[in-house]
Design an enzyme around this catalytic site. Structure first.
Site, PDB file in Angstrom:
ATOM      1  N   LYS A 197       0.846  -1.205   0.000  1.00  0.00           N
ATOM      2  CA  LYS A 197       0.000   0.000   0.000  1.00  0.00           C
ATOM      3  C   LYS A 197       0.882   1.255   0.000  1.00  0.00           C
ATOM      4  CE  LYS A 197      -1.648   1.575   4.046  1.00  0.00           C
ATOM      5  NZ  LYS A 197      -1.320   2.963   4.401  1.00  0.00           N
ATOM      6  N   ASN A 198       1.919   1.242   0.860  1.00  0.00           N
ATOM      7  CA  ASN A 198       2.718   2.463   1.031  1.00  0.00           C
ATOM      8  C   ASN A 198       3.740   2.681  -0.076  1.00  0.00           C
ATOM      9  OD1 ASN A 198       1.176   2.942   3.226  1.00  0.00           O
ATOM     10  ND2 ASN A 198       2.733   2.380   4.736  1.00  0.00           N
ATOM     11  N   ARG A 207      -4.645  10.673   4.292  1.00  0.00           N
ATOM     12  CA  ARG A 207      -3.553  11.624   4.393  1.00  0.00           C
ATOM     13  C   ARG A 207      -2.569  11.518   3.247  1.00  0.00           C
ATOM     14  NH1 ARG A 207      -1.173  13.459   6.787  1.00  0.00           N
ATOM     15  NH2 ARG A 207       0.582  12.922   7.464  1.00  0.00           N
ATOM     16  N   CYS A 224      -4.893  12.587  12.469  1.00  0.00           N
ATOM     17  CA  CYS A 224      -5.624  11.318  12.347  1.00  0.00           C
ATOM     18  C   CYS A 224      -5.510  10.633  13.709  1.00  0.00           C
ATOM     19  CB  CYS A 224      -5.032  10.452  11.239  1.00  0.00           C
ATOM     20  SG  CYS A 224      -3.477   9.720  11.695  1.00  0.00           S
ATOM     21  N   ARG A 258       0.184  14.535  12.655  1.00  0.00           N
ATOM     22  CA  ARG A 258       0.635  14.311  11.278  1.00  0.00           C
ATOM     23  C   ARG A 258       0.874  15.604  10.482  1.00  0.00           C
ATOM     24  NH1 ARG A 258      -0.945   9.072   9.966  1.00  0.00           N
ATOM     25  NH2 ARG A 258       0.676   9.072   8.389  1.00  0.00           N
ATOM     26  N   VAL A 318       2.657  18.454   7.952  1.00  0.00           N
ATOM     27  CA  VAL A 318       3.251  18.306   6.614  1.00  0.00           C
ATOM     28  C   VAL A 318       4.296  19.405   6.373  1.00  0.00           C
ATOM     29  CG1 VAL A 318       1.328  17.065   5.545  1.00  0.00           C
ATOM     30  CG2 VAL A 318       1.323  19.581   5.577  1.00  0.00           C
ATOM     31  N   ASP A 319       4.805  19.990   7.458  1.00  0.00           N
ATOM     32  CA  ASP A 319       5.767  21.104   7.318  1.00  0.00           C
ATOM     33  C   ASP A 319       7.000  20.714   6.520  1.00  0.00           C
ATOM     34  OD1 ASP A 319       6.060  19.471   9.707  1.00  0.00           O
ATOM     35  OD2 ASP A 319       7.807  20.688  10.159  1.00  0.00           O
ATOM     36  N   LEU A 320       7.421  19.457   6.619  1.00  0.00           N
ATOM     37  CA  LEU A 320       8.639  19.029   5.898  1.00  0.00           C
ATOM     38  C   LEU A 320       8.378  18.914   4.395  1.00  0.00           C
ATOM     39  CD1 LEU A 320       9.966  16.351   8.416  1.00  0.00           C
ATOM     40  CD2 LEU A 320      10.619  18.760   8.248  1.00  0.00           C
ATOM     41  N   ASP A 356       4.799   0.559  11.831  1.00  0.00           N
ATOM     42  CA  ASP A 356       3.574  -0.067  11.307  1.00  0.00           C
ATOM     43  C   ASP A 356       3.430  -1.523  11.737  1.00  0.00           C
ATOM     44  OD1 ASP A 356       3.584   1.701   8.110  1.00  0.00           O
ATOM     45  OD2 ASP A 356       3.095   2.312  10.151  1.00  0.00           O
ATOM     46  N   ILE A 359       7.893   7.078  16.715  1.00  0.00           N
ATOM     47  CA  ILE A 359       7.536   7.796  15.497  1.00  0.00           C
ATOM     48  C   ILE A 359       6.258   8.621  15.660  1.00  0.00           C
ATOM     49  CG2 ILE A 359       7.051   7.577  13.019  1.00  0.00           C
ATOM     50  CD1 ILE A 359       9.867   6.600  13.706  1.00  0.00           C
ATOM     51  N   ARG A 419      -8.586  -0.588   4.630  1.00  0.00           N
ATOM     52  CA  ARG A 419      -7.748   0.438   3.989  1.00  0.00           C
ATOM     53  C   ARG A 419      -6.396  -0.139   3.609  1.00  0.00           C
ATOM     54  NH1 ARG A 419      -7.432   6.131   6.845  1.00  0.00           N
ATOM     55  NH2 ARG A 419      -6.043   6.257   5.064  1.00  0.00           N
TER      56      ARG A 419
HETATM   57  C1  EPZ Z   1       4.321   6.916   6.028  1.00  0.00           C
HETATM   58  O1  EPZ Z   1       3.558   7.948   6.605  1.00  0.00           O
HETATM   59  C2  EPZ Z   1       3.381   5.712   5.975  1.00  0.00           C
HETATM   60  N1  EPZ Z   1       2.230   6.011   5.130  1.00  0.00           N
HETATM   61  C3  EPZ Z   1       2.924   5.362   7.391  1.00  0.00           C
HETATM   62  O2  EPZ Z   1       2.111   4.195   7.309  1.00  0.00           O
HETATM   63  C4  EPZ Z   1       4.152   5.040   8.220  1.00  0.00           C
HETATM   64  O3  EPZ Z   1       3.772   4.759   9.546  1.00  0.00           O
HETATM   65  C5  EPZ Z   1       5.107   6.254   8.211  1.00  0.00           C
HETATM   66  O4  EPZ Z   1       5.446   6.586   6.842  1.00  0.00           O
HETATM   67  C6  EPZ Z   1       6.398   5.974   8.966  1.00  0.00           C
HETATM   68  O5  EPZ Z   1       7.038   4.867   8.411  1.00  0.00           O
HETATM   69  C7  EPZ Z   1       2.377   5.972   3.787  1.00  0.00           C
HETATM   70  O6  EPZ Z   1       3.448   5.691   3.278  1.00  0.00           O
HETATM   71  C8  EPZ Z   1       1.152   6.273   2.966  1.00  0.00           C
HETATM   72  P1  EPZ Z   1       6.430  10.254   8.061  1.00  0.00           P
HETATM   73  P2  EPZ Z   1       4.128   9.465   6.602  1.00  0.00           P
HETATM   74  O7  EPZ Z   1       6.332  11.515   7.289  1.00  0.00           O
HETATM   75  O8  EPZ Z   1       4.909   9.695   5.381  1.00  0.00           O
HETATM   76  C9  EPZ Z   1       6.581  13.593  11.419  1.00  0.00           C
HETATM   77  C10 EPZ Z   1       0.237   2.859   7.726  1.00  0.00           C
HETATM   78  O9  EPZ Z   1      -0.227   2.351   8.764  1.00  0.00           O
HETATM   79  N2  EPZ Z   1       6.430  14.538  10.302  1.00  0.00           N
HETATM   80  O10 EPZ Z   1       7.603   9.364   7.850  1.00  0.00           O
HETATM   81  O11 EPZ Z   1       3.005  10.375   6.933  1.00  0.00           O
HETATM   82  C11 EPZ Z   1       5.324  12.763  11.621  1.00  0.00           C
HETATM   83  O12 EPZ Z   1       4.406  13.444  12.445  1.00  0.00           O
HETATM   84  C12 EPZ Z   1       0.738   4.283   7.732  1.00  0.00           C
HETATM   85  O13 EPZ Z   1       0.343   2.254   6.622  1.00  0.00           O
HETATM   86  C13 EPZ Z   1       6.592  15.895  10.545  1.00  0.00           C
HETATM   87  O14 EPZ Z   1       6.845  16.308  11.673  1.00  0.00           O
HETATM   88  O15 EPZ Z   1       5.113   9.400   7.858  1.00  0.00           O
HETATM   89  C14 EPZ Z   1       5.872  11.524  12.276  1.00  0.00           C
HETATM   90  O16 EPZ Z   1       6.028  11.766  13.661  1.00  0.00           O
HETATM   91  C15 EPZ Z   1       0.558   4.955   9.087  1.00  0.00           C
HETATM   92  N3  EPZ Z   1       6.448  16.780   9.523  1.00  0.00           N
HETATM   93  C16 EPZ Z   1       7.244  11.356  11.645  1.00  0.00           C
HETATM   94  O17 EPZ Z   1       7.583  12.634  11.077  1.00  0.00           O
HETATM   95  C17 EPZ Z   1       6.185  16.347   8.235  1.00  0.00           C
HETATM   96  O18 EPZ Z   1       6.103  17.199   7.329  1.00  0.00           O
HETATM   97  C18 EPZ Z   1       7.316  10.325  10.533  1.00  0.00           C
HETATM   98  O19 EPZ Z   1       6.283  10.624   9.613  1.00  0.00           O
HETATM   99  C19 EPZ Z   1       6.023  14.960   8.001  1.00  0.00           C
HETATM  100  C20 EPZ Z   1       6.152  14.073   9.042  1.00  0.00           C
END
Ligand code: EPZ
Length: 426
Positions: free
Chosen positions: A22-23, A98, A122, A127, A129-131, A312, A334, A404
């Site tokens: 999925k991811n 998301r 969520c 969650r 998206v600043d990065l 995950d 995380i 999902r």
């Molecule tokens: C991806 O989410 C996956 N989703 C998530 O899987 C997975 O848990 C996560 O990566 C970590 O491996 C998809 O790929 C669709 P991150 P993502 O950005 O990209 C913080 C599932 O169950 N952060 O790596 O949203 C964030 O809050 C889902 O399949 C910022 O601060 O995760 C988190 O604490 C759940 N600012 C950490 O970074 C940002 O702009 C890691 O998030 C982005 C993220």
């Protein structure tokens, strides 16, 4: 709403086909927006999130045709984004999934503008998206936040830049890679995410003509192209589904071959499972899972970005540890709220105490079946695993969360002897 009725105590025996990830599929679908020549994706899993992303891409003006191939082999999606008539990803779609934010980079890169709803939080965390936004600004985009929407502009196109992520982000790395593929000049991404899904996206973009080096490491270099062309790409097998079903086999004392699994993608989890008394053996078709000892052994774990133990798989591992010998300290680093499976497991008799970002699991003899409530995708599947091992009957409600991210879970488990049926909640 649907629910699953499970009668526990039946060892899983046989084989489970592992679907496409999925991811990986979600960012790959967003990459379809980058080329006017189209993109063909094979081994796409049958999931609610894939349907949501399909609806979003169609909303933006892409054509998508799905061809279901041999059952269990996923489907083939032909994405055709010759013209993108609409640059807005609306709130009512983004709030449900998301990962919709992954269209931001491709839209700005292809159209010079994007209007994407802020995803909002969520169940597992806020969650941000600043990065994602920082990455686009490093490539010259101008970002405005207004009435809950991200408005990104790059009327003269994006230009290569240097993106140094302060923390690792899978999605932000993916948005940056896709945007940089059409930027003028070279982009360097530092502290990039290293998940197999990142490497899979890079391989697809390279197939479309992008020039990318270092994907899978923490430093990725991308030389942008003026346009990308069609390619056919097969989605990498789902390592989280692999880890989930490996734990299901272990919890029930079964013997299962995970067909299509890449054990190399779950090295950290495999090492922890072996310590806990699970035998994982690589086979020609994937990976075979059995239990080494008659009782599993409590093992501590801490979630980390890849190649560490994946967040995950955390909920599933907590379920696995509920009937182990001894105790297990599970620390979630995380996300800030990813223990919602714990209160439901405790209703089944589990002995778990959550202190801050750690859950201390003390093994009991056996869980007792009960009606439980799914809250998010991975918490849902941890309740299914618990039901497979528990004494008596478990009802898992609100399994739309489960659908999902898991492709026909009751069919895959039922084919290995699990007593599990899907029914409509009355
Ligand atoms: C991806 O989410 C996956 N989703 C998530 O899987 C997975 O848990 C996560 O990566 C970590 O491996 C998809 O790929 C669709 P991150 P993502 O950005 O990209 C913080 C599932 O169950 N952060 O790596 O949203 C964030 O809050 C889902 O399949 C910022 O601060 O995760 C988190 O604490 C759940 N600012 C950490 O970074 C940002 O702009 C890691 O998030 C982005 C993220």
């Amino acid at each position: 709403m649907d629910r699953l009725r499970i009668r526990g105590g039946y060892p899983l025996m046989g084989e489970i086909p592992i679907s496409g990830a999925k991811n990986a599929a979600l960012p790959l679908m967003a990459a379809g927006l980058l080329s006017a020549d189209g993109l063909t994706l094979e081994n796409v899993p049958h999931l609610a999130d894939i349907a949501s992303m399909t609806a979003l891409l169609r909303e933006l003006g892409a054509e998508i045709n799905a061809e279901s191939v041999i059952d269990g082999q996923g489907e083939t999606l032909k994405i055709q984004a010759r013209r993108i008539e609409n640059i807005e990803a609306p709130y009512d779609i983004v709030r449900k999934m998301r990962a919709s934010v992954l269209v931001l980079g491709p839209l700005v890169a292809r159209k010079g503008e994007a209007k994407v709803s802020l995803p909002g939080g969520c169940a597992i965390g806020n969650r941000p998206v600043d990065l994602h936004l920082m990455a686009l600004e490093c490539m010259g985009a101008h970002i405005e936040l207004e009435s809950g929407y991200i408005h990104a502009f790059a009327p003269k196109g994006l230009k290569g830049g240097r993106i140094a992520f302060p923390t690792v982000s899978v999605g932000a790395t993916e948005n940056a890679m896709m945007a940089a593929s059409l930027a003028v000049g070279e982009t360097t991404i530092l502290n990039a995410a290293r998940e197999p899904e990142i490497l899979d996206l890079a391989q697809c973009l390279i197939g479309m003509g992008a020039v990318i080096e270092g994907a899978g490491t923490d430093k990725i270099r991308i030389s942008g192209k003026s346009q990308l062309s069609h390619t056919t790409h097969s989605v990498v097998p789902d390592r989280i589904e692999t880890g989930t079903f490996a734990m299901a086999a272990a919890m029930t004392g079964g013997d299962v071959e995970l067909v299509g699994a890449k054990i190399g993608h779950i090295q950290s989890a495999a090492a922890i499972l072996r310590e806990a008394g699970v035998t994982l053996t690589e086979t020609e078709r994937g990976c075979r899972v059995t239990r080494t000892t008659d009782k599993l052994i409590g093992v501590d774990v801490m979630t980390e970005p890849y190649p560490g133990f994946p967040t995950d798989l955390q909920a599933q591992f907590v379920a696995l540890m509920t009937a182990a010998t001894g105790a297990s300290m599970v620390t979630e680093t995380i996300f800030e709220n990813r223990f919602m499976h714990v209160p439901e497991l405790k209703r089944m008799g589990a002995n778990i105490n959550v202190h801050g970002s750690s859950a201390l699991v003390r093994g009991i003899d056996r869980l007792k079946g009960a009606p439980v409530m799914a809250t998010d995708l991975r918490a849902s599947v941890s309740l299914v695993l618990a039901g497979l091992a528990a004494e008596g009957e478990t009802i898992v409600n609100r399994i739309y969360h489960l659908d999902r991210g898991y492709d026909r879970v009751e069919k895959k488990l039922g084919a290995c002897g699990a007593k599990i049926i899907r029914e409509r909640e009355t």
